[in-house]
Design a protein around this motif. Sequence first.
Motif, PDB file in Angstrom:
ATOM      1  N   ARG A   1      -7.987  -8.003  -3.839  1.00 37.36           N
ATOM      2  CA  ARG A   1      -7.717  -9.442  -3.792  1.00 37.36           C
ATOM      3  C   ARG A   1      -9.003 -10.129  -4.233  1.00 37.36           C
ATOM      4  NH1 ARG A   1      -7.868 -11.512   0.655  1.00 37.36           N
ATOM      5  NH2 ARG A   1      -8.478  -9.638   1.776  1.00 37.36           N
TER       6      ARG A   1
ATOM      7  N   LYS B   1     -15.280  -8.870  -1.134  1.00 40.45           N
ATOM      8  CA  LYS B   1     -15.127  -7.635  -1.906  1.00 40.45           C
ATOM      9  C   LYS B   1     -16.309  -7.357  -2.838  1.00 40.45           C
ATOM     10  CE  LYS B   1     -10.952  -6.923  -0.193  1.00 40.45           C
ATOM     11  NZ  LYS B   1     -10.619  -5.806   0.691  1.00 40.45           N
TER      12      LYS B   1
ATOM     13  N   SER C   1      -1.259  -9.335 -10.212  1.00 41.34           N
ATOM     14  CA  SER C   1      -1.008  -8.329  -9.180  1.00 41.34           C
ATOM     15  C   SER C   1      -0.104  -7.238  -9.759  1.00 41.34           C
ATOM     16  CB  SER C   1      -0.411  -9.047  -7.977  1.00 41.34           C
ATOM     17  OG  SER C   1       0.797  -8.513  -7.646  1.00 41.34           O
ATOM     18  N   TYR C   2      -0.318  -6.019  -9.335  1.00 43.19           N
ATOM     19  CA  TYR C   2       0.471  -4.876  -9.814  1.00 43.19           C
ATOM     20  C   TYR C   2       1.140  -4.183  -8.641  1.00 43.19           C
ATOM     21  CZ  TYR C   2      -1.624  -5.667 -14.283  1.00 43.19           C
ATOM     22  OH  TYR C   2      -1.977  -6.268 -15.459  1.00 43.19           O
TER      23      TYR C   2
ATOM     24  N   LEU D   1      -8.203   0.043   1.774  1.00 41.82           N
ATOM     25  CA  LEU D   1      -7.171   1.038   1.470  1.00 41.82           C
ATOM     26  C   LEU D   1      -7.212   1.464   0.013  1.00 41.82           C
ATOM     27  CD1 LEU D   1      -4.240  -0.436   3.577  1.00 41.82           C
ATOM     28  CD2 LEU D   1      -5.811   1.404   4.171  1.00 41.82           C
TER      29      LEU D   1
ATOM     30  N   GLU E   1      -6.354   5.018  -1.737  1.00 40.84           N
ATOM     31  CA  GLU E   1      -5.294   5.140  -2.757  1.00 40.84           C
ATOM     32  C   GLU E   1      -5.865   5.743  -4.042  1.00 40.84           C
ATOM     33  OE1 GLU E   1      -3.881   1.139  -3.117  1.00 40.84           O
ATOM     34  OE2 GLU E   1      -2.905   1.169  -1.166  1.00 40.84           O
TER      35      GLU E   1
END
Length: 470
Positions: free
Chosen positions: A265, A270, A341-342, A368, A372
């Motif tokens: 995001r 981040k 966004s995917y 996460l 992933e």
Amino acid sequence: MSRLIVISNRVSPPAEVGNASVGGLAMALSAALREENGMWFGWSGEVAESSGQISIQKIGGVTVALTHLEEQDVQEYYNGYANKTLWPLFHYRTDLVAFERSFDEGYSRVNQRFADTVSPLIVEDDLIWVQDYHLIPLASKLREQGVKNRIGFFLHIPWPAMRVLMTLPKHGELVETMFDYDLVGFQTEDNMHAFTEYVINQAGGEDLGDGRLRAYGKTIQVGAYPIGIDAKEFVEASRSQTAKDYWDLMRDSQAGRKMIVGVERLDYSKGLEERFTAYDQFLRDYPQYERNVFLLQIATPSRGEVGAYQDIRGKLDTLSGHINGEHSTIDWVPLRYVNRSYRRDELAGIYRAAHVGLVTPLRDGMNLVAKEYVAAQNPADPGVLVLSEFAGAAAQMRDALIVNPFDREAVSEAIHEALSMPLKQRVARYEGLIHGIMTEDVVSWRKNFTNDLKGKPPVKKPEPLVVVSG
Ligand SMILES: O=P(O)(O)OC[C@H]1O[C@H](O[C@H]2O[C@H](CO)[C@@H](O)[C@H](O)[C@H]2O)[C@H](O)[C@@H](O)[C@@H]1O
Ligand SMILES: O=c1ccn([C@@H]2O[C@H](COP(=O)(O)OP(=O)(O)O)[C@@H](O)[C@H]2O)c(=O)[nH]1
């Protein structure tokens, strides 16, 4: 059998079981709710003229109870206290914290409304599990309504160090409300220790051992429950046709170049600004990569009504333009910056095509994406994860290349090390990481938490009043 009632700000059960586009947390909570005949309660995401009504429906086999919020609630509770006060504070960005009494009032009012709306639906023996920083005082409000059920709370974001928390007006009142839960869970031992330090040194509380803390005349259980992904499902998603299509697409567009990927995001926590600066440093430090590498940064717009998110978006637009202007050649763009966004099965293919996963938050509850990225790799030829030491995930993922995201030269070196790592070492690191991801997954996370919550004495008895004579 007791029911499980999950209460969270956002409610997102998948419409169909096994839908690869839905997040692991939503899948895991939905699975728990189906197994335990439960209910998921929260905000519909809609704004209405008046709130307090509830609509109950079944989505993908899960009973979902939704309530709308009024515009003032969204501004004061969600955009305000949750995302302008608690989020920056808990991510150590005291410079971005806005505190207004109206936020505090809105936060309390919405928590009260959640309690008023959900409490008539609660029956004896229901197990209640409250999620995240939007709803810290909910247990107190439910107790005031006479709810005696066991109530657990899980914090998805970091718990800050004591002195950082103390910059919050009424910090003691907020912490006191956490003593109305039976079990309080954190992502990491570090977070749990920071909470314990506050309880002992600020609240005059006591560590009773075995994870029991006593303060404000009450005893609670605390623990670290690091959240995982739905690993099996994600590995399957990475073998799906969609993932293969995205892998093909990426490999074609790589044209033999090495690919670094970042996915998050668009949030200042981040570390995207620092990451871009480190990538710029890397391009300068290692000119041999000119025309041979690119960074694909997916940054999905988030919380766009909050000023700090508008600011970081503007800064990244400028910085990405600057990096490309500086380093691009007529046939090479070093940074692909994408504000979209995917779906997760699409992401799985994108992750698998990337030689390096760059995950460098300045602070993160878990992260996460780091898990992933590893789960999506080809075991015979895996990519390398570069991971911030300030992500909760770093406590578990020691086989990643662990970096300090504030140190741009160190991040530049780590990118080079990852890109040039021999296959044998990549496989060894991957094997160390995938084992943890498969075993400490989201299913074990929710089972560990709910089992500990069930393990408490059935009814919360009032603590004996201790009178200190003076
Ligand atoms: O609901 P939003 O305001 O759009 O934000 C999305 C979610 O962001 C946060 O995620 C956190 O939880 C993850 C899973 O435990 C964790 O890996 C990550 O480090 C955290 O940032 C937030 O805590 C959620 O409540 C939001 O729904
Ligand atoms: O375009 C996107 C970007 C992200 N995600 C998902 O959003 C989640 C992000 O979780 P994380 O813990 O990394 O950070 P958060 O956003 O919750 O702070 C991951 O499951 C990602 O797969 C997604 O589905 N599509």
